[in-house]
Design an enzyme around this catalytic site. Structure first.
Site, PDB file in Angstrom:
ATOM      1  N   HIS A  34      57.474  24.518  -1.215  1.00  0.00           N
ATOM      2  CA  HIS A  34      56.522  24.966  -2.222  1.00  0.00           C
ATOM      3  C   HIS A  34      57.223  25.639  -3.393  1.00  0.00           C
ATOM      4  CE1 HIS A  34      53.584  24.560   1.161  1.00  0.00           C
ATOM      5  NE2 HIS A  34      52.864  24.076   0.177  1.00  0.00           N
ATOM      6  N   CYS A  43      51.393  29.740  -3.303  1.00  0.00           N
ATOM      7  CA  CYS A  43      50.876  30.311  -2.052  1.00  0.00           C
ATOM      8  C   CYS A  43      50.368  31.736  -2.221  1.00  0.00           C
ATOM      9  CB  CYS A  43      51.956  30.306  -0.971  1.00  0.00           C
ATOM     10  SG  CYS A  43      52.478  28.675  -0.432  1.00  0.00           S
ATOM     11  N   ASP A 118      54.981  15.679  15.824  1.00  0.00           N
ATOM     12  CA  ASP A 118      56.008  15.611  14.783  1.00  0.00           C
ATOM     13  C   ASP A 118      55.529  16.474  13.625  1.00  0.00           C
ATOM     14  OD1 ASP A 118      58.159  14.988  13.237  1.00  0.00           O
ATOM     15  OD2 ASP A 118      57.469  12.979  12.702  1.00  0.00           O
ATOM     16  N   THR A 189      39.285  33.814  26.998  1.00  0.00           N
ATOM     17  CA  THR A 189      37.909  33.318  27.050  1.00  0.00           C
ATOM     18  C   THR A 189      37.816  31.901  26.516  1.00  0.00           C
ATOM     19  OG1 THR A 189      37.147  35.585  26.693  1.00  0.00           O
ATOM     20  CG2 THR A 189      35.515  33.846  26.447  1.00  0.00           C
ATOM     21  N   GLY A 195      32.212  28.609  34.397  1.00  0.00           N
ATOM     22  CA  GLY A 195      30.854  29.071  34.174  1.00  0.00           C
ATOM     23  C   GLY A 195      30.784  30.583  34.190  1.00  0.00           C
ATOM     24  N   ARG A 426      39.648  31.453  45.661  1.00  0.00           N
ATOM     25  CA  ARG A 426      40.853  30.965  45.005  1.00  0.00           C
ATOM     26  C   ARG A 426      42.135  31.350  45.732  1.00  0.00           C
ATOM     27  NH1 ARG A 426      39.101  32.215  38.708  1.00  0.00           N
ATOM     28  NH2 ARG A 426      37.782  30.370  38.463  1.00  0.00           N
ATOM     29  N   HIS A 529      44.832  35.250  36.966  1.00  0.00           N
ATOM     30  CA  HIS A 529      44.070  36.465  36.660  1.00  0.00           C
ATOM     31  C   HIS A 529      44.731  37.665  37.318  1.00  0.00           C
ATOM     32  CE1 HIS A 529      40.179  38.313  35.352  1.00  0.00           C
ATOM     33  NE2 HIS A 529      40.485  39.187  36.293  1.00  0.00           N
ATOM     34  N   ARG A 569      39.346  37.620  42.449  1.00  0.00           N
ATOM     35  CA  ARG A 569      38.167  37.380  41.615  1.00  0.00           C
ATOM     36  C   ARG A 569      37.518  36.055  41.975  1.00  0.00           C
ATOM     37  NH1 ARG A 569      37.110  34.428  37.352  1.00  0.00           N
ATOM     38  NH2 ARG A 569      39.250  34.052  36.634  1.00  0.00           N
TER      39      ARG A 569
END
Length: 596
Positions: A34, A43, A118, A189, A195, A426, A529, A569
């Site tokens: 630039h 810019c 690329d 998040t 869900g 889990r 987690h 969890r």
């Protein structure tokens, strides 16, 4: 300012010169290019002495004026290829999130994926962990320089908890500045796919699903091995249906209800057709935070929470990526900076067996929120409890939503056999997979499951899903014994017909696997987690390690806290946690600011 026509002409000159063999030293970074074509003014605002803010608002406007915005670039991208401009990321994604001016540009996608884009003036993705207390002399100097800005509430982190807190605090009348250290908002998040657990909701009632908040409490306590803080769990469950209503009132679609591991009842709410919940919820919260006039600053890392002599929080010290250190005075601070799953050094400190594991998290999940809170004397709990998600795709670098299993998929090993109840918790699922040959397994499902869950289309687009017209053909695709896999599927279909899993006592058997084509993808556990974190009360007040009482003016919500999930969890409880406790933290902080 470049026009788009001039910009295209400049690039054409650069390319034609190189092809013609003209002696030309190609620029290495965008600023060089630039600079040659239009100078710094192309810019920056030259009379302002460089950048105007850490969001690079002006600079990104210049990018858009030449190249078009993200929607235009996405529309122009080939439909049959993965494009960095077609993204699951949320918010107003800035060009400078990836395209850097004075250093090598790096595709943010490469923080999780390996697409091999690329990229013009590009370099390799790498992220170094810099302690929050690095460069202490410069930090002390900035503090000595005094307050630069004043607000009612500062929120640290732009994931679901931070955005929910921002909306809640603004609705309570507080002036809010939300600070996010990453160039991309949304935290973990935006990556959540399964869900949001909630009990006694309107969508459940409409679908004829009978659930009770007490059952959600019992499931959560059992899943957390009963070391959860029961009072925090009660608040989570008792406010869950109200949180669904709150999101719905702001435009969220939470009408599809399924089941995640460890749940006794279908209570995992998500958008119609089973689309990923996280990006949807995060976008709704982002839009509403912006609509309410929240001052959101990216590339802005909080490195210290400031307190007076009595221990009352007075604000934060921020390090802007471009503007440097400065102090914001605030009556209250909400820490919603997430966990530390992406910091394997820290993870392995608390759980050595996870050393070297991949993580499902966004790159900013390194534990900054814990660090600044510890500096302020906060108490912590349960840091040794770290969850590995059982279904991470090594090939795609993405977490496979638990909803695939919840909607009926089975898990098989390299011998083509089932080896567990697919919707167990889990921790148990991850342990079972790690005991198999290759420490990985395969999710197997049919076309009816694919059609039931929009999230699967994303995995297909990433080319990580194998397909076969028959079970035997699918077995060849994943190199497992065809006869064994066919036998396994036949046996499972028999369990579905009878309504009882005689092998592993899977409690929910949604459908037979009979609709061709059939699909499979490889899965392995990855750090997902961190259950432990800051000790909070039901008002989201952070407690002091020294006194056991709340630190005046300090609040926290989401994965940065401990106590809600105990030792493990349940899938679907994270979104419920961040929304419910984010709302509480924002309202509590706003009330404190108003009263003081």
């Amino acid at each position: 300012m470049f026009t788009r026509k001039i910009q295209k002409t400049a690039l054409a000159m650069l390319i034609s010169g190189a092809m013609a063999g003209t002696a030309y030293a190609a620029p290495e970074v965008l600023a060089d290019f630039h600079g040659e074509m239009g100078g710094c003014d192309s810019c920056h605002v030259s009379d302002k002495g460089g950048v105007t803010n850490d969001n690079l608002t002006h600079e990104n406007g210049q990018c858009v004026s030449c190249h078009g915005d993200l929607k235009e670039l996405a529309a122009a991208a080939p439909k049959d290829k993965v494009s960095p401009h077609k993204s699951h990321l949320i918010g107003e994604i800035a060009c400078t999130s990836c395209h850097k001016g004075h250093e090598k540009s790096v595709a943010y996608c490469d923080a999780c994926h390996s697409f091999g884009f690329d990229m013009p003036f590009g370099g390799k993705w790498e992220r170094k962990f810099v302690p929050v207390d690095a460069d202490k002399a410069a930090q002390d100097k900035a503090i000595a320089a005094g307050v630069k800005e004043t607000t009612d509430v500062v929120i640290i982190g732009s994931g679901g908890a931070g955005l929910a807190a921002a909306v809640s605090a603004r609705d309570a009348g507080a002036k809010v500045i939300l600070l996010e250290k990453e160039p991309i908002p949304g935290g973990n998040t935006k990556l959540a796919a399964g869900g949001m657990n909630a009990a006694e909701t309107k969508p459940q009632a409409k679908l004829g699903i009978e659930d009770k908040k007490q059952i959600m409490i019992d499931d959560t306590m059992k899943g957390g091995r009963n070391i959860n803080d029961p009072e925090l769990v009660k608040v989570l469950a008792n406010n869950s249906s109200d949180s669904i209503d709150w999101l719905t009132s702001m435009g969220a679609d939470m009408t599809d209800v399924g089941r995640m591991g460890g749940a006794s009842v279908n209570r995992s709410h998500r958008p119609t057709g089973g689309a990923g919940v996280g990006a949807h919820v995060a976008q709704v919260l982002w839009d509403n935070a912006v609509k309410r006039g929240t001052d959101i600053r990216l590339n802005s890392r909080v490195v210290r929470i400031l307190e007076d002599a009595s221990g009352k929080v007075t604000g934060v010290l921020v390090k802007g990526e471009y503007t440097g250190y400065y102090v914001i005075k605030a009556d209250a601070v909400v820490i919603a900076a997430g966990g530390f799953a992406k910091n394997n050094e820290r993870v392995s400190k608390y759980d050595p067996k996870l050393k070297g594991f991949k993580a499902t998290n966004h790159p900013g999940a390194t534990g900054d929120g814990l660090d600044v809170a510890l500096q302020a004397g906060a108490a912590t709990r349960d840091l040794e409890y770290i969850q590995a998600h059982p279904t991470y795709s090594p090939a795609g670098g993405v977490m496979i939503t638990e909803a695939v299993r919840g909607n009926g998929a089975i898990v098989v090993n390299r011998e083509g056999n089932r080896f567990m109840n697919e919707i167990t918790t889990r921790d148990k699922a991850s342990a079972a997979i790690l005991q198999q040959k290759g420490e990985s397994a395969y999710l197997v499902f049919d076309d009816s499951i694919r059609k039931s869950l929009k999230a699967i289309e994303g995995y297909v687009h990433l080319n990580i899903v194998k397909e076969g017209k028959t079970i035997e053909e699918l077995a060849k695709q994943i190199d497992v014994p065809a006869a064994e896999l066919a036998k396994t599927v036949t046996a499972y279909n028999g369990f579905v017909k009878s309504g009882k899993d005689a092998q592993f006592e899977r409690p929910d058997l949604p459908r037979e696997l009979v609709v061709a084509p059939f699909y499979a993808l490889e899965i392995a556990p990855a750090v997902h987690h961190t259950m432990g974190g800051l000790v909070i009360d039901t008002k989201a007040e952070v407690k002091s390690e020294k006194t056991g009482k709340p630190i005046t003016g300090l609040y926290a919500a989401g994965e940065v806290t401990g106590g809600v999930h105990g030792a493990n969890r349940l899938g679907g409880n994270a979104i419920s946690d961040i929304v419910t406790y984010g709302r509480i933290a924002g309202a509590s902080a706003a009330k404190f600011a108003k009263d003081n």
